[in-house]
Design a protein around this motif. Structure first.
Motif, PDB file in Angstrom:
ATOM      1  N   THR A  62       0.821  -1.209   0.000  1.00 32.76           N
ATOM      2  CA  THR A  62       0.000   0.000   0.000  1.00 32.76           C
ATOM      3  C   THR A  62       0.861   1.268   0.000  1.00 32.76           C
ATOM      4  OG1 THR A  62      -1.670  -1.253   1.207  1.00 32.76           O
ATOM      5  CG2 THR A  62      -1.936   1.133   1.165  1.00 32.76           C
ATOM      6  N   VAL A  63       1.797   1.359   0.913  1.00 35.34           N
ATOM      7  CA  VAL A  63       2.549   2.620   0.977  1.00 35.34           C
ATOM      8  C   VAL A  63       3.713   2.675  -0.019  1.00 35.34           C
ATOM      9  CG1 VAL A  63       1.850   3.203   3.324  1.00 35.34           C
ATOM     10  CG2 VAL A  63       3.958   1.959   2.972  1.00 35.34           C
ATOM     11  N   ILE A  64       4.334   1.559  -0.302  1.00 33.37           N
ATOM     12  CA  ILE A  64       5.396   1.585  -1.323  1.00 33.37           C
ATOM     13  C   ILE A  64       4.745   1.883  -2.675  1.00 33.37           C
ATOM     14  CG2 ILE A  64       7.147   0.236  -2.565  1.00 33.37           C
ATOM     15  CD1 ILE A  64       7.537  -1.364   0.071  1.00 33.37           C
ATOM     16  N   GLY A  65       3.626   1.208  -2.946  1.00 27.09           N
ATOM     17  CA  GLY A  65       2.931   1.412  -4.215  1.00 27.09           C
ATOM     18  C   GLY A  65       2.509   2.855  -4.391  1.00 27.09           C
ATOM     19  N   HIS A  66       1.907   3.411  -3.359  1.00 27.36           N
ATOM     20  CA  HIS A  66       1.416   4.777  -3.505  1.00 27.36           C
ATOM     21  C   HIS A  66       2.568   5.767  -3.639  1.00 27.36           C
ATOM     22  CE1 HIS A  66      -1.813   7.585  -3.705  1.00 27.36           C
ATOM     23  NE2 HIS A  66      -1.221   8.368  -2.836  1.00 27.36           N
ATOM     24  N   SER A  67       3.607   5.504  -2.900  1.00 28.73           N
ATOM     25  CA  SER A  67       4.759   6.379  -2.960  1.00 28.73           C
ATOM     26  C   SER A  67       5.390   6.360  -4.362  1.00 28.73           C
ATOM     27  CB  SER A  67       5.720   5.858  -1.899  1.00 28.73           C
ATOM     28  OG  SER A  67       6.786   6.639  -1.778  1.00 28.73           O
ATOM     29  N   ILE A  68       5.476   5.185  -4.950  1.00 24.69           N
ATOM     30  CA  ILE A  68       6.042   5.093  -6.303  1.00 24.69           C
ATOM     31  C   ILE A  68       5.133   5.819  -7.300  1.00 24.69           C
ATOM     32  CG2 ILE A  68       6.650   3.477  -8.152  1.00 24.69           C
ATOM     33  CD1 ILE A  68       7.680   1.566  -6.029  1.00 24.69           C
ATOM     34  N   LYS A  69       3.843   5.774  -7.033  1.00 21.42           N
ATOM     35  CA  LYS A  69       2.907   6.514  -7.891  1.00 21.42           C
ATOM     36  C   LYS A  69       3.155   8.022  -7.764  1.00 21.42           C
ATOM     37  CE  LYS A  69      -1.970   7.210  -8.850  1.00 21.42           C
ATOM     38  NZ  LYS A  69      -3.183   7.632  -8.165  1.00 21.42           N
ATOM     39  N   THR A 126      -8.974   3.217   5.787  1.00 25.66           N
ATOM     40  CA  THR A 126      -7.521   3.144   5.910  1.00 25.66           C
ATOM     41  C   THR A 126      -6.844   3.977   4.831  1.00 25.66           C
ATOM     42  OG1 THR A 126      -7.756   0.920   6.797  1.00 25.66           O
ATOM     43  CG2 THR A 126      -5.571   1.527   6.023  1.00 25.66           C
ATOM     44  N   TYR A 127      -7.353   3.902   3.607  1.00 26.14           N
ATOM     45  CA  TYR A 127      -6.752   4.686   2.521  1.00 26.14           C
ATOM     46  C   TYR A 127      -6.874   6.184   2.795  1.00 26.14           C
ATOM     47  CZ  TYR A 127      -6.760   0.266  -0.051  1.00 26.14           C
ATOM     48  OH  TYR A 127      -6.545  -1.027  -0.434  1.00 26.14           O
ATOM     49  N   ARG A 128      -8.018   6.573   3.361  1.00 22.36           N
ATOM     50  CA  ARG A 128      -8.193   7.990   3.658  1.00 22.36           C
ATOM     51  C   ARG A 128      -7.153   8.446   4.686  1.00 22.36           C
ATOM     52  NH1 ARG A 128      -9.607  10.652   7.505  1.00 22.36           N
ATOM     53  NH2 ARG A 128     -10.493   8.907   8.646  1.00 22.36           N
ATOM     54  N   GLN A 129      -6.913   7.609   5.694  1.00 20.08           N
ATOM     55  CA  GLN A 129      -5.917   7.977   6.704  1.00 20.08           C
ATOM     56  C   GLN A 129      -4.541   8.168   6.075  1.00 20.08           C
ATOM     57  OE1 GLN A 129      -6.526   4.586   9.380  1.00 20.08           O
ATOM     58  NE2 GLN A 129      -7.266   6.021  10.932  1.00 20.08           N
ATOM     59  N   LEU A 130      -4.295   7.446   5.002  1.00 21.55           N
ATOM     60  CA  LEU A 130      -2.996   7.541   4.333  1.00 21.55           C
ATOM     61  C   LEU A 130      -2.994   8.560   3.200  1.00 21.55           C
ATOM     62  CD1 LEU A 130      -2.308   3.706   4.124  1.00 21.55           C
ATOM     63  CD2 LEU A 130      -0.809   5.350   5.255  1.00 21.55           C
ATOM     64  N   GLY A 131      -4.151   9.141   2.929  1.00 19.94           N
ATOM     65  CA  GLY A 131      -4.243  10.090   1.814  1.00 19.94           C
ATOM     66  C   GLY A 131      -4.172   9.401   0.463  1.00 19.94           C
ATOM     67  N   ILE A 132      -4.664   8.175   0.389  1.00 18.86           N
ATOM     68  CA  ILE A 132      -4.576   7.406  -0.858  1.00 18.86           C
ATOM     69  C   ILE A 132      -5.935   7.324  -1.540  1.00 18.86           C
ATOM     70  CG2 ILE A 132      -4.196   5.096  -1.827  1.00 18.86           C
ATOM     71  CD1 ILE A 132      -2.080   4.639   0.252  1.00 18.86           C
ATOM     72  N   GLU A 133      -5.927   7.577  -2.856  1.00 21.17           N
ATOM     73  CA  GLU A 133      -7.131   7.314  -3.654  1.00 21.17           C
ATOM     74  C   GLU A 133      -6.736   6.491  -4.859  1.00 21.17           C
ATOM     75  OE1 GLU A 133      -9.765  10.544  -4.725  1.00 21.17           O
ATOM     76  OE2 GLU A 133      -9.425  11.423  -2.738  1.00 21.17           O
ATOM     77  N   PHE A 134      -7.586   5.581  -5.247  1.00 22.31           N
ATOM     78  CA  PHE A 134      -7.296   4.755  -6.424  1.00 22.31           C
ATOM     79  C   PHE A 134      -8.064   5.269  -7.635  1.00 22.31           C
ATOM     80  CE2 PHE A 134      -5.985   2.010  -3.019  1.00 22.31           C
ATOM     81  CZ  PHE A 134      -4.815   1.456  -3.527  1.00 22.31           C
ATOM     82  N   ASP A 135      -7.480   5.039  -8.797  1.00 20.07           N
ATOM     83  CA  ASP A 135      -8.178   5.419 -10.022  1.00 20.07           C
ATOM     84  C   ASP A 135      -9.093   4.301 -10.484  1.00 20.07           C
ATOM     85  OD1 ASP A 135      -6.675   7.967 -10.462  1.00 20.07           O
ATOM     86  OD2 ASP A 135      -5.015   6.549 -10.443  1.00 20.07           O
ATOM     87  N   SER A 136      -8.825   3.095 -10.044  1.00 20.18           N
ATOM     88  CA  SER A 136      -9.648   1.968 -10.476  1.00 20.18           C
ATOM     89  C   SER A 136      -9.653   0.879  -9.407  1.00 20.18           C
ATOM     90  CB  SER A 136      -9.088   1.400 -11.788  1.00 20.18           C
ATOM     91  OG  SER A 136      -9.522   0.083 -11.979  1.00 20.18           O
ATOM     92  N   TYR A 137     -10.809   0.286  -9.241  1.00 20.99           N
ATOM     93  CA  TYR A 137     -10.945  -0.856  -8.330  1.00 20.99           C
ATOM     94  C   TYR A 137     -11.250  -2.128  -9.137  1.00 20.99           C
ATOM     95  CZ  TYR A 137     -10.764   1.553  -3.804  1.00 20.99           C
ATOM     96  OH  TYR A 137     -10.347   2.227  -2.680  1.00 20.99           O
ATOM     97  N   ALA A 138     -10.780  -2.164 -10.377  1.00 21.23           N
ATOM     98  CA  ALA A 138     -11.030  -3.365 -11.187  1.00 21.23           C
ATOM     99  C   ALA A 138     -10.273  -4.535 -10.573  1.00 21.23           C
ATOM    100  CB  ALA A 138     -10.598  -3.125 -12.625  1.00 21.23           C
ATOM    101  N   GLY A 139     -10.981  -5.387  -9.867  1.00 16.80           N
ATOM    102  CA  GLY A 139     -10.363  -6.504  -9.167  1.00 16.80           C
ATOM    103  C   GLY A 139     -10.284  -7.745 -10.044  1.00 16.80           C
ATOM    104  N   GLU A 140      -9.935  -8.849  -9.421  1.00 18.49           N
ATOM    105  CA  GLU A 140      -9.742 -10.082 -10.186  1.00 18.49           C
ATOM    106  C   GLU A 140     -10.984 -10.476 -10.984  1.00 18.49           C
ATOM    107  OE1 GLU A 140      -7.839 -13.343  -8.294  1.00 18.49           O
ATOM    108  OE2 GLU A 140      -6.627 -12.077  -6.979  1.00 18.49           O
ATOM    109  N   SER A 141     -12.166 -10.287 -10.391  1.00 14.98           N
ATOM    110  CA  SER A 141     -13.398 -10.732 -11.061  1.00 14.98           C
ATOM    111  C   SER A 141     -13.611 -10.026 -12.398  1.00 14.98           C
ATOM    112  CB  SER A 141     -14.613 -10.483 -10.166  1.00 14.98           C
ATOM    113  OG  SER A 141     -14.825  -9.095 -10.010  1.00 14.98           O
ATOM    114  N   PHE A 142     -13.090  -8.816 -12.493  1.00 14.90           N
ATOM    115  CA  PHE A 142     -13.272  -8.013 -13.702  1.00 14.90           C
ATOM    116  C   PHE A 142     -12.682  -8.700 -14.932  1.00 14.90           C
ATOM    117  CE2 PHE A 142     -11.622  -4.646 -16.541  1.00 14.90           C
ATOM    118  CZ  PHE A 142     -12.811  -3.975 -16.828  1.00 14.90           C
ATOM    119  N   TYR A 143     -11.715  -9.573 -14.717  1.00  8.92           N
ATOM    120  CA  TYR A 143     -10.990 -10.150 -15.851  1.00  8.92           C
ATOM    121  C   TYR A 143     -11.494 -11.529 -16.250  1.00  8.92           C
ATOM    122  CZ  TYR A 143      -8.125  -6.164 -14.936  1.00  8.92           C
ATOM    123  OH  TYR A 143      -7.721  -4.873 -14.745  1.00  8.92           O
TER     124      TYR A 143
END
Ligand code: ARG
Length: 573
Positions: free
Chosen positions: A142-149, A249-266
């Motif tokens: 979560t935090v490494i990913g967001h930071s790299i973003k 939890t994401y709000r506490q970290l200041g994280i927002e996602f552009d997509s929630y396309a999960g495994e089922s989507f594919y």
């Protein structure tokens, strides 16, 4: 954007061309040759000239002597040739005028660049498995990913953050059975993910005693796959309950996602890829299962279909990658997971290559080490895990206690305690290289002294409070001398000058810890300056104004760096 290394590299490149008959040595390659001397008596930055000996056919000492004459002037104060090393001293005048102006006019953008303009980076991170605990092992992705973003965005890339939710699989059959046997709507509404996990854990306990439960779960999952309306409804609801909670939890970290396309989507996107594999003769049937043999690449086979024809984790990842390439036309597609999944990624990346997709080399796996807490490893199935939200709550309440003691009348107490508590966890986590295993010690993370989140957030708040005082007393209206009179001022500016380079390094290595450690350097220099130099009480108004400018610049750099690692900017602590 100015970057001292870049300026010097260009000067040297030109001096080489001028003195060696147009010989070309690119500034870009020179840039990487610079070293930061361990001691300031060897200059601020140093260039080992033996690296040019072959190309320029002279001894390092001769080369250094010629270059020394060729590169004098801004931003250099003086240069020494020590055994073929060019030791360069940056001029105070340059730091106090050009550089400081650059930082202040850059403000919230100082350190950013546009090199990523027109390019897209897709990032797949966090991606918890629905109805399973969102535990401290997910902190890394979560935090490494967001930071790299954030780092890529800072360089001008367009970024797409995808939360590839684990929202499909046999665990939903188990959940459906467990819920119908032992759950009820209100309890789940109130209890949220905890309740779902409790049901999931109970299922595993009971299934040990009653084997028929596993069969029942398989049946319910099969019905779900066949779009049974009741099961679909339950499944959607489990996801909704879970996502609602993750978002806290994401709000506490200041994280927002552009997509929630999960495994089922594919699900409906896999058959085409399986068919392609089959037509390319890449599929081998082994004991009824279909796989891609990777023996030539020293890897175990990549499983594509189980014996019963059902798809697997790699199948879905392949289909998802193709979809993302078509949808976003990415220049990089980054996956952040624990290093336990490194083989999985290496395998399916290879399969994508074998399938002839020429963008296979744009897929990047970013692994990180394991987490333990106070020496204890995490177990999942038994339910004996530390949840991320509990860890955050613990940190927040401890910080709130400390604040009550130190600064009881602070406004926005809750908000601040949350920012500092969560920040402490994040900072502690991102301090070491991501690949290293980490043992989490909450006591250490929360300390206001030492290399911690609270310490750096406190330092940031200090810059804010100095500037606020200046506004109150009118000192913010003074005219600055723009002149360095203390070593601490020069040292602070020198560390601030390194920010753009640190951002580039962090992106190159996909390593947020470069920024975390840099923040500590800035905090240390700022605090030295703060303690040893009078800011508001300096001897004359011009010096006060200059030091206020330095304080503001330090605030910008700290704040910009915080943003890059999911740390909130706290104006008061
Ligand atoms: N849901 C997985 C887990 O929690 C992580 C998914 C990573 N992303 C991917 N595209 N495989 O282990």
């Amino acid at each position: 954007m100015i970057e001292i290394k870049q300026i010097l590299a260009e000067k040297i490149s030109k001096a080489i061309s001028d003195n060696w008959n147009g010989t070309v040595v690119e500034a870009e390659s020179i840039r990487d040759m610079f070293e930061y001397p361990p001691e300031s008596s060897f200059g601020d930055i140093s260039l080992p000239c033996f690296r040019f000996s072959k190309t320029l056919r002279r001894s390092p000492i001769q080369i250094a002597e010629i270059l020394k004459a060729g590169i004098a002037g801004e931003p250099i104060e003086r240069i020494e040739n020590v055994n073929g090393y060019l030791n360069i001293y940056i001029s105070n005048d340059y730091l106090a005028t050009t550089l400081l102006t650059e930082i202040l006019s850059g403000g919230n953008k100082y350190g950013s660049q546009t090199i990523g303009k027109g390019k897209t980076v897709v990032l797949d991170y966090s991606s918890p498995n629905v109805a399973k605990p969102f535990h401290i092992g997910h902190l890394g992705t979560t935090v490494i990913g967001h930071s790299i973003k954030k780092l890529h965005e800072f360089l001008g890339y367009k970024c797409v953050g995808i939360n590839y939710l684990g929202d499909w699989g046999t665990q939903f059959g188990k959940m459906i059975v467990a819920y119908r046997l032992w759950g009820n709507r209100e309890e789940v509404e109130v209890g949220g993910v905890d309740k779902l996990v409790e049901l999931y854990v109970k299922f595993h306990h009971e299934a040990e005693l009653d084997k028929s439960l596993e069969d029942a779960a398989r049946k319910e999952f099969h019905k779900l796959e066949q779009n049974d309306p009741d099961n679909i409804e339950l499944w959607k609801w489990f996801i909704e309950i879970s996502v609602k909670e993750y978002k806290k939890t994401y709000r506490q970290l200041g994280i927002e996602f552009d997509s929630y396309a999960g495994e089922s989507f594919y699900t409906d996107k896999m058959p085409a890829q399986v068919e392609k594999l089959r037509q390319m003769n890449l599929l081998k049937i082994d004991d009824g299962a279909s796989l891609v043999d990777l023996a030539d690449y020293n890897m175990p086979p990549c499983l594509i279909l189980k014996r019963d024809g059902s798809t697997l984790y790699p199948t879905r990842d392949i289909a998802a990658a193709v979809y993302r390439k078509n949808t976003y036309d990415f220049d990089k597609c980054i996956y952040v997971t624990s290093s336990a999944q490194s083989l999985h990624f290496a395998q399916w990346f290879k399969v994508v290559e074998l399938m002839g997709y020429d963008w296979y080399d744009k897929l990047i796996h970013v692994p990180y080490g394991t987490v333990s807490i106070n020496g204890e490893k995490l177990a999942t199935r038994t339910g004996n895990v530390i949840l991320l939200k509990d860890l955050f709550d613990m940190a927040i309440s401890k910080v709130a206690d400390i604040m009550t003691e130190k600064n009881p009348n602070i406004a926005n107490k809750e908000e601040t305690a949350e920012a500092v508590g969560v920040g402490a966890v994040v900072f502690y986590y991102l301090l070491g290289n991501r690949i290293k295993d980490i043992d989490f010690r909450l006591e250490d993370a929360l300390s206001f002294e030492g290399n911690t989140g609270p310490y750096v957030q406190y330092t940031y708040a200090r810059t804010c409070s100095v500037l606020e005082k200046a506004r109150k007393t009118g000192a913010d209206k003074y005219t600055s001398s723009d002149r360095i009179t203390a070593q601490e001022e020069a040292n602070l500016l020198k560390v601030l000058a390194k920010f753009p380079e640190k951002v580039l390094t962090a992106v190159r290595d996909l390593e947020p810890s470069v920024i975390t450690r840099y923040i500590l350097d800035v905090a240390a220099e700022f605090n030295r300056f703060y303690h040893n130099c009078q800011i508001l009480n300096a001897t004359d108004e011009q010096t006060v104004a200059f030091r206020l400018k330095l304080t503001e610049a330090a605030g910008y750099v700290l704040g910009n760096a915080f943003e890059l690692i999911c740390l909130k900017k706290t104006e008061k602590i």
